[in-house]
Scaffold this active site. Structure first.
Site, short mmCIF file in Angstrom:
data_model
loop_
_atom_site.label_atom_id
_atom_site.label_comp_id
_atom_site.label_asym_id
_atom_site.label_seq_id
_atom_site.Cartn_x
_atom_site.Cartn_y
_atom_site.Cartn_z
N CYS A 205 3.13 -25.66 -13.12
CA CYS A 205 3.47 -23.87 -11.76
C CYS A 205 4.45 -23.58 -11.08
CB CYS A 205 2.26 -23.74 -11.15
SG CYS A 205 0.65 -23.66 -12.11
N PHE A 206 4.66 -24.63 -10.83
CA PHE A 206 5.86 -24.49 -9.81
C PHE A 206 7.31 -23.77 -10.71
CE2 PHE A 206 4.92 -25.62 -5.00
CZ PHE A 206 3.76 -25.19 -4.80
#
Length: 429
Positions: A268-269
């Protein structure tokens, strides 16, 4: 409610199992027959806490999987949970999303009743309305607002706690084209929204798309700022954890995401921050702050290896890497900081031996020349030094007496009896 989920990856499988757990009738549509068979036999295709039990309980009753898109015609709402991988420049590759939308549109062409399509994949603002919507209209012969409805419902699932994150979220974000669409999703999520701790955010589609990116960009920025402060604290001989514990008492800041160390990874990040940076540049804006956030994060693995090199001659040294997944509780190695650590160690001539409770088989094809141990103790045996890359609970209170040189550089602040070691160094404390 009758629900179809397109995609049986990490998000799609979790959403399907959790919606079934809430009492909905759910069908998972997936092109991989092996994954379909796995779900239908009551097994989980991915490692995620609490997921296997729910699939085992609901498979064959109110949860099933199929490769046939025709199944969507017997449902009220379809969630698109398809991967949007990164291109080389950090932008999103929407090929899978386009293909899934085409197949979904074709299946809906012969459905008489109205149908709601909800994008749950993480996509940049405009994707739902300008990409997915037109494809659905073209293939189905329907029009958005007339037989076809669109919504955006971003996911906020963390690896290792995804089931809890879905069933007990701090917020549910609904980007809808009409009040009727919003009402349908309120009904779907009614058991979750009944919790006092869960906020409902209703907005337009583009805002809903951007909320996910803003959320992850803020958290990634916080981690990089914390790591920058941790690096500075180390230079002063101060303990960043004590410093940041006090900072976290400020209610404007909070104590969450205050653990400095090796940095962030996962699916995600890195992907979301890179996509937001690329999207900003496409709009003519240079995201200098986000560029710095990434630069600080990318430097942490090298700092870890540099710290170890001040105590151990890495050329021909046997170095243990404890932890390979990007965080504990998952076997996901995407953008794991441990992989960058391995790269730096090998580039400096070290022989790497690694251990992780669940992720070793995912790393083995990428680094076949790494030695993989059956336990943390076996990995530490005869090692000239060790680094901690993932803070698995089983790494707390390890015995280091089997090491050739009891030197440990810790990137995650596990519980260690420093008296057992010749050298113990924290990356940012």
């Amino acid at each position: 409610m009758h629900v179809s989920i397109v995609g049986s990856g990490y998000v799609g499988t979790t959403v399907a199992a959790c919606l079934a757990d809430l009492g909905h009738e759910v069908v998972n549509i997936e092109i991989d027959q092996e994954i379909v068979d796995t779900i239908n036999t009551g097994e989980a295709p991915i490692h995620e806490s609490g997921l296997a039990e729910r699939i085992a309980e609901h498979a064959g009753t109110n949860l099933r999987a199929t490769t046939d898109y025709a199944a969507v015609r017997d449902t009220d709402v379809t969630f698109l949970c398809l991967p949007t991988p990164q291109a080389d420049d950090g932008s999103l590759d929407l090929a899978i999303m386009r293909a899934g939308s085409e197949s979904l549109g074709c299946a809906l062409a012969t459905k008489d009743d109205d149908h709601l399509v909800v994008v749950k994949s993480t996509v940049l603002p405009g994707t739902t309305e300008d990409v997915v919507g037109p494809i659905l209209e073209s293939e189905s012969g329907k029009r958005v607002g007339d037989g076809l409805e669109l919504a955006m419902n971003p996911e906020f699932l963390r690896m290792g706690t995804a089931v809890t994150d879905f069933l007990e979220p701090d917020k549910v974000v609904v980007g809808a084209t009409s009040e009727d669409v919003a009402a349908t999703l309120r009904e779907l999520y009614a058991p979750i929204l009944s919790r006092e701790e869960t906020a409902l955010v209703e907005t337009d589609i583009r805002e809903a798309e951007l909320i996910k990116y803003a959320n992850n960009a803020f958290l990634a920025s916080k981690v990089s700022l914390v790591n920058e402060l941790g690096n500075i604290a180390t230079e002063y001989g101060a303990d960043a954890y004590e410093v940041l514990e006090a900072v976290g008492l400020d209610d404007r800041i909070s104590e969450q995401f205050m653990r400095s160390g090796l940095g962030w990874g996962g699916s995600c990040f890195p992907k979301d921050v890179d996509a937001l940076r690329a999207g900003a540049r496409e709009q003519g804006y240079e995201p200098a702050l986000l560029d710095a956030v990434v630069a600080v994060n990318d430097a942490q693995p090298r700092r870890l290896v540099d710290s170890l090199a001040t105590h151990v001659d890495l050329e021909d040294a046997r170095i243990t890497v404890l932890g390979l997944s990007f965080k504990p509780g998952t076997d996901d190695i995407r953008k794991s900081r441990a992989l960058a650590v391995i790269e730096y160690l090998q580039s400096r001539g070290a022989t790497v031996v690694a251990y992780d409770p669940v992720a070793m088989e995912n790393v083995r094809p990428i680094y076949p020349d790494v030695e993989y141990a059956e336990s943390a103790a076996a990995a530490l045996a005869d090692a000239d030094g060790a680094v901690v890359a993932t803070d698995w609970p089983e790494f707390d209170d390890l015995a280091f007496d089997g090491m050739a040189q009891r030197v440990v550089v810790d990137g995650r602040r596990i519980d260690v009896d420093e008296a057992e070691l010749d050298v113990y160094e924290g990356l940012t404390w």
